[in-house]
Motif scaffolding. Structure first.
Motif: not given
Length: 422
Positions: A206-233
């Motif tokens: 999240f912090e270091n990816t060197a994106w070229e585009n910077d308008d809309v980012l779509v994030i495909d979250l894992p199913p459920g409400t576990g650590d990865v989802v909470l980390t993203t938020l």
């Protein structure tokens, strides 16, 4: 690095400026095989230098896989080598640079796609939605489902992942759309990451990816409400979430709890996508419901009901998606623009900015001004369910006589609707 040499000389060579124009004209005939753009339009040519018949090309092909990139180089070499007056051609691959690139924090809009359960088509919807946005926006697609990274296969994106001079990972480009996934770096190997490891890996991307585009980012979250989802938020300011479900009763019930999780974390729920809503028979053309259930109780607007079709099982192309997905993209962007707004009638009682001592008075004033049978609508910044008891006392009628509906319109706004009884 690739070289070709032509020892043939010509009787009269043009000057360097004229030769440079002719070299650039020849290069414009070379196309990006994926986007059907010239190598200049695709941004592959960084620099062209011509000196005494020798041509030096500096190219940036990090967005292409190795085989495709080499094919483009070969085509450029052939095109320039055929120009009269060219004595030799030298091609150098430019080192990727982080200049002008951005981290996830620089995106104008971030849309997450979530589901309560696996197998409902969340990643498929995320991939198609990003490609729908790409028709008009500069889009990036981030695969945060680190345990089951399916996005690369869904959009036909392949590694390897290259790095900038500073060592930051660069997304793969897919017809102008940025794609990042651990699946592009792990060669499809199963990932058995535990909590802290998953958190650190995801936060780093999240912090270091060197994106070229910077308008809309779509994030495909894992199913459920576990650590990865909470980390993203925790790490990303998400402007809105799209939840995906099937009409199966267990999926709908769990999706309702997922909706509440996001609202509790101050993330607007843009709406729900009901996937596999029906199947249209190839033989007779009749639609058939796959699930004998309803999503009426889902506390979120339905953005789309997608059928189970082969069209939606194919590989979406950025900017070129089925009509149903294009409509979903437009509705999602519209919902994103109005995510902080509450859709209520003009005569609604709005007590959000009132001090506590004034709220009851405003409710009483409006309710007592209504005739029996007229609608009463209240907007509050806290759950207004207890107001039902107050209304019953004002009307001198039992609480059960009121048909009261309470919905959470945004993370911080509730709406109560009822009809005044006699």
């Amino acid at each position: 690095m690739t070289d070709t040499d032509d020892t043939t000389t010509t009787a009269a060579q043009p000057d360097d400026a004229t030769l440079e124009d002719r070299v650039e004209a020849a290069l414009r005939s070379v196309r990006d095989p994926a986007a059907d753009l010239s190598v200049f339009e695709a941004g592959f040519v960084e620099n062209v230098e011509v000196s005494e018949g020798d041509v030096r090309l500096e190219v940036d092909l990090h967005a292409l896989d190795d085989d495709t990139g080499q094919g483009v180089i070969d085509a450029m070499l052939r095109a320039v080598d055929d120009v009269d007056g060219v004595g030799g051609v030298h091609v150098e691959r430019a080192s990727p640079s982080a200049e002008g690139r951005s981290s996830v924090a620089a995106f104008d809009h971030v849309v997450a796609v979530a589901s309560a359960k696996g197998g409902v088509g969340k990643s498929t919807v995320a991939a198609h939605l990003a490609c729908a946005f790409a028709a008009e926006r500069d889009v990036a697609l981030f695969d945060a489902d680190i345990h089951g990274p399916n996005v690369p296969a869904l959009v036909d994106a392949a590694g390897p992942i290259h790095a900038t001079d500073e060592g930051d990972p660069m997304p793969v480009r897919r017809r102008g759309m940025d794609v990042m996934s651990v699946g592009l770096m792990e060669d499809g190997a199963p990932l058995a990451w535990r909590g802290a490891m998953a958190h650190d890996a995801l936060s780093d991307l999240f912090e270091n990816t060197a994106w070229e585009n910077d308008d809309v980012l779509v994030i495909d979250l894992p199913p459920g409400t576990g650590d990865v989802v909470l980390t993203t938020l925790q790490d990303v300011h998400v402007d809105g979430v799209v939840v995906v479900t099937t009409p199966f009763h267990a999926a709908v019930s769990d999706t309702g709890r997922t909706v509440e999780l996001f609202r509790d974390n101050d993330v607007p729920v843009l709406g729900a996508v009901v996937n596999m809503a029906e199947y249209v028979c190839d033989c007779c053309g009749e639609p058939n419901e796959l699930f004998d259930e309803s999503v009426d109780d889902l506390d979120a607007p339905v953005l789309a009901e997608l059928p189970f079709t082969r069209e939606l099982q194919g590989t979406p192309e950025p900017g070129d998606v089925p009509d149903a997905v294009a409509d979903l993209g437009e509705r999602t962007l519209d919902a994103l623009d109005t995510a902080d707004e509450v859709d209520v009638p003009d005569d609604a009682v709005d007590i959000r900015d009132l001090p506590p001592e004034e709220r009851k008075g405003r409710v009483r004033e409006r309710f007592e001004s209504l005739d029996p049978g007229e609608r009463f609508v209240l907007v509050s910044d806290r759950d207004p369910t207890p107001v039902g008891g107050f209304l019953s006392r004002l009307a001198g009628a039992p609480r059960e006589a009121f048909d009261i509906e309470v919905r959470r319109a945004t993370p911080s706004d509730w709406v109560l609707e009822t009809v005044k009884v006699a």
